[in-house]
Design an enzyme around this catalytic site. Structure first.
Site, PDB file in Angstrom:
ATOM      1  N   HIS A 164       0.844  -1.188   0.000  1.00  0.00           N
ATOM      2  CA  HIS A 164       0.000   0.000   0.000  1.00  0.00           C
ATOM      3  C   HIS A 164       0.885   1.247   0.000  1.00  0.00           C
ATOM      4  O   HIS A 164       2.066   1.192   0.353  1.00  0.00           O
ATOM      5  CB  HIS A 164      -0.925  -0.017   1.215  1.00  0.00           C
ATOM      6  CG  HIS A 164      -2.118  -0.914   1.023  1.00  0.00           C
ATOM      7  ND1 HIS A 164      -3.163  -0.962   1.917  1.00  0.00           N
ATOM      8  CD2 HIS A 164      -2.439  -1.787   0.026  1.00  0.00           C
ATOM      9  CE1 HIS A 164      -4.073  -1.829   1.482  1.00  0.00           C
ATOM     10  NE2 HIS A 164      -3.656  -2.350   0.346  1.00  0.00           N
ATOM     11  N   ALA A 177     -37.560   0.557 -39.775  1.00  0.00           N
ATOM     12  CA  ALA A 177     -38.287  -0.686 -40.050  1.00  0.00           C
ATOM     13  C   ALA A 177     -37.413  -1.695 -40.794  1.00  0.00           C
ATOM     14  O   ALA A 177     -37.508  -2.899 -40.558  1.00  0.00           O
ATOM     15  CB  ALA A 177     -39.548  -0.377 -40.855  1.00  0.00           C
ATOM     16  N   GLU A 218       1.017   3.820   1.924  1.00  0.00           N
ATOM     17  CA  GLU A 218       1.580   4.216   3.212  1.00  0.00           C
ATOM     18  C   GLU A 218       2.848   3.424   3.507  1.00  0.00           C
ATOM     19  O   GLU A 218       3.851   3.976   3.995  1.00  0.00           O
ATOM     20  CB  GLU A 218       0.565   3.972   4.348  1.00  0.00           C
ATOM     21  CG  GLU A 218      -0.727   4.779   4.220  1.00  0.00           C
ATOM     22  CD  GLU A 218      -1.828   4.035   3.482  1.00  0.00           C
ATOM     23  OE1 GLU A 218      -1.507   3.274   2.526  1.00  0.00           O
ATOM     24  OE2 GLU A 218      -3.002   4.209   3.840  1.00  0.00           O
ATOM     25  N   TRP A 232     -27.089   6.892 -39.158  1.00  0.00           N
ATOM     26  CA  TRP A 232     -26.981   7.036 -37.726  1.00  0.00           C
ATOM     27  C   TRP A 232     -28.270   7.641 -37.180  1.00  0.00           C
ATOM     28  O   TRP A 232     -28.892   8.478 -37.818  1.00  0.00           O
ATOM     29  CB  TRP A 232     -25.801   7.948 -37.360  1.00  0.00           C
ATOM     30  CG  TRP A 232     -24.487   7.356 -37.785  1.00  0.00           C
ATOM     31  CD1 TRP A 232     -23.728   7.720 -38.852  1.00  0.00           C
ATOM     32  CD2 TRP A 232     -23.776   6.289 -37.148  1.00  0.00           C
ATOM     33  NE1 TRP A 232     -22.579   6.958 -38.911  1.00  0.00           N
ATOM     34  CE2 TRP A 232     -22.585   6.072 -37.875  1.00  0.00           C
ATOM     35  CE3 TRP A 232     -24.035   5.496 -36.029  1.00  0.00           C
ATOM     36  CZ2 TRP A 232     -21.646   5.090 -37.523  1.00  0.00           C
ATOM     37  CZ3 TRP A 232     -23.095   4.539 -35.688  1.00  0.00           C
ATOM     38  CH2 TRP A 232     -21.914   4.339 -36.429  1.00  0.00           C
ATOM     39  N   GLY A 273     -31.719  -6.130 -21.427  1.00  0.00           N
ATOM     40  CA  GLY A 273     -32.817  -6.761 -20.691  1.00  0.00           C
ATOM     41  C   GLY A 273     -32.300  -7.784 -19.691  1.00  0.00           C
ATOM     42  O   GLY A 273     -32.791  -7.869 -18.560  1.00  0.00           O
ATOM     43  N   ALA A 274     -31.286  -8.563 -20.085  1.00  0.00           N
ATOM     44  CA  ALA A 274     -30.730  -9.574 -19.177  1.00  0.00           C
ATOM     45  C   ALA A 274     -30.097  -8.905 -17.956  1.00  0.00           C
ATOM     46  O   ALA A 274     -30.304  -9.329 -16.819  1.00  0.00           O
ATOM     47  CB  ALA A 274     -29.704 -10.434 -19.917  1.00  0.00           C
TER      48      ALA A 274
END
Lengths: 359, 359
Positions: free
Chosen positions: A51, A163, A53, A169, A273-274
């Site tokens: 770490h 559609a 320190e 884009w 959705g998952a």
């Protein structure tokens, strides 16, 4: 600028010598003697190394005795791979500790309290640059997994393609550039194999002139299907990680093990959705084009909502124009009064806080 | 404040004595002698009555000679029911004319030019309150029909109802109050018989405490089906106008004949789609709730767009938070470079400027 701010700035500068993407956050420490001289400094070089320190104490040697420690993150109080820093500071004769960001983990937290209990004054001093060093990591520690942003680029009527399936884009060049900046700020970008096969995306972060950004996210494709040879996700010095699962929890565990603290979902509605159903979406970022399609694929998949009382309510955290488009940042809101407690579509946004293992 | 502004203010005050909803705009006129004394004032009391200038000249009598006329709208130069005001001012000995808003109609315009050609100095002085008096009327004159705003209240994913058809409420109480203020500012609110039969709406403008607003729009239902006895649109001192047609042009012609300059479409996608295809939508106002449904009816009907190049592009004219929701005002943008000229979905927003008959 106070001397405290100055020494915390020095600690931040040291911290930045550590790796940008690691399981642990970047931390820096400087030790300052009573005359205001820096007598030691150190940073954390990544999981498994000492770490900050400990590194600073090593560089100071005997000069640590009587010094004040300035640390970007509260010293830890746990026995991980490196031993508790709070005790190391005390044992080295440090007489005062100033830190910027409290350790958010119950496991490692408590260093400030431990030091105070052992007679060493501890002061917290808010420091934005120090907070920025750890915010992603802290958020991931709190969540017990990476923070997940679901990115959507849609028309006003919620369409992501016309559609006939064409979608390049929907949003403006400015919005797409903004999304590239976002990619270079997160640790990982994730799509499903469906999107990978349909669009063959590169998922690299690019600058407005098309060059690779200096910091790139880990690119991840999720799902059971193979990608064809030559797929752009398989190219480059760091080919995409292919996680052969459909379980978002498995995906996030695998990414956590690789030091990923933040994830951007760029796949289509199936992937989103998952993650949603698994309770693994923390933020929704919508690039909204002032355009109408009237038909075509929806940005948002079936979320299991049948009636208006179960409508998923979010809170608009930020609205920003990006070129001709709008960027909306949304976070889980409070439950609508009529929503029955425990409704999954909303609870999905507020997962429980699990513990975590890395050090 | 200059004396010109002061006298135009006086003319605006006079104008406000006229009817709020009429085929003609409210116009006021004051006549001021060289000493600064008001020697005559008049307003237009609605189609068929004398113009404001004529009323002011009548009130001034001989004192009009040598006076300056301050008029909120450019004096007309045509022989309608009342004779040209430009000539009347000249004949009465008015020596100078100050007006605030140019007459936008080619038929009636030219009064300022006529006066100048006859040796009378004319000055135009912009005056916001005077512009507000005529803006709806002027817009309708330019369009040759009422200005049409399509109002949508939807989720982020473009839904206006949940899967089971429930839709109360998508947006917040604040957004619904804002929509009621909007109703009291337009001349007419229009729904189709489908919405009327499904929702039995009142379409009245209400204040936040539920009381009727002081100014109510004409309520209009469009379509061939009958409404049942007791339908809320048939109730009240002014039952809704039932226009038995499906043709938006017929609807707007009928409303123009009734002095309607602005229309708010509040019906569902079927009505909006018919107006859209007929080229009769000038503005889209979206109350966007930060919510997701994932399923349910879409706000925007099929617009005939099949591929992304034909995507209907609008321009965000205004974004405003309304409670927890956003209100977006959108107007026709420039055509995207790839859009073939003459594409109806965009051209629909830019109808030709026809002439108009009313006086």
């Amino acid at each position: 600028m106070t001397s405290t701010e100055h020494h915390l700035d020095e600690a931040v500068d040291r911290a930045l010598r550590g790796p940008a993407r690691d399981r642990n956050p970047r931390v820096g420490c400087v030790l300052v003697d009573p005359a205001g001289q820096v007598v030691g400094a150190g940073h954390h070089a990544g999981a498994g190394s000492p770490h900050a320190e400990v590194a600073a104490l090593a560089s100071a040697g005997d000069l640590a005795s009587g010094a004040t420690a300035y640390v970007t993150l509260e010293p830890c109080n746990h026995h991980g791979r490196t031993g508790p820093c709070a005790r190391a500071l005390r044992d080295a004769g440090v007489v005062r500790v100033v830190y910027a960001v409290p350790d958010p983990t119950a496991q490692a937290g408590g260093g400030a309290a431990w030091l105070r209990a052992h007679g060493i004054p501890v002061e917290r001093c808010a420091h934005p640059a120090a907070e920025a060093l750890v915010s992603d990591w802290a958020r991931a520690r709190t969540l017990g997994r990476p923070h997940v942003t679901w990115k959507i680029a849609s028309t006003l009527d919620g369409r992501v393609a016309a559609a006939d399936g064409s979608s390049r884009w929907i949003t403006s060049a400015e919005a797409r550039q903004d999304a590239h900046r976002l990619r270079s700020r997160v640790d990982a970008v994730v799509v499903g194999t469906g999107t990978a096969l349909a669009d063959d995306p590169a998922l690299t972060a690019r600058t407005p002139d098309g060059a690779a950004a200096p910091v790139q996210p880990v690119r991840v494709v999720v799902g059971l299907r193979d990608l064809p040879p030559g797929a752009r996700l398989g190219l480059g010095p760091d080919p995409a990680l292919h996680l052969r699962t459909r379980d978002p929890h498995e995906v996030l565990a695998a990414l956590t093990a690789r030091g990923v603290h933040s994830v951007l979902l760029e796949g289509g509605p199936t992937l989103a959705g998952a993650f949603w159903r698994a309770g693994c979406v923390d933020e929704v970022l919508v690039y909204l084009a002032p355009a109408l399609l009237g038909a075509g694929a929806s940005a948002v998949p079936d979320l299991g909502v049948r009636t208006i009382d179960d409508c998923v309510r979010l809170e608009l955290a930020e609205v920003r124009p990006v070129g001709p488009d709008l960027r909306l940042r949304l976070v889980p809101g409070r439950l609508a009064p009529s929503t029955p407690p425990g409704h999954p579509a909303v609870h999905a946004l507020v997962p429980p806080v699990p513990s975590s293992e890395e050090d």
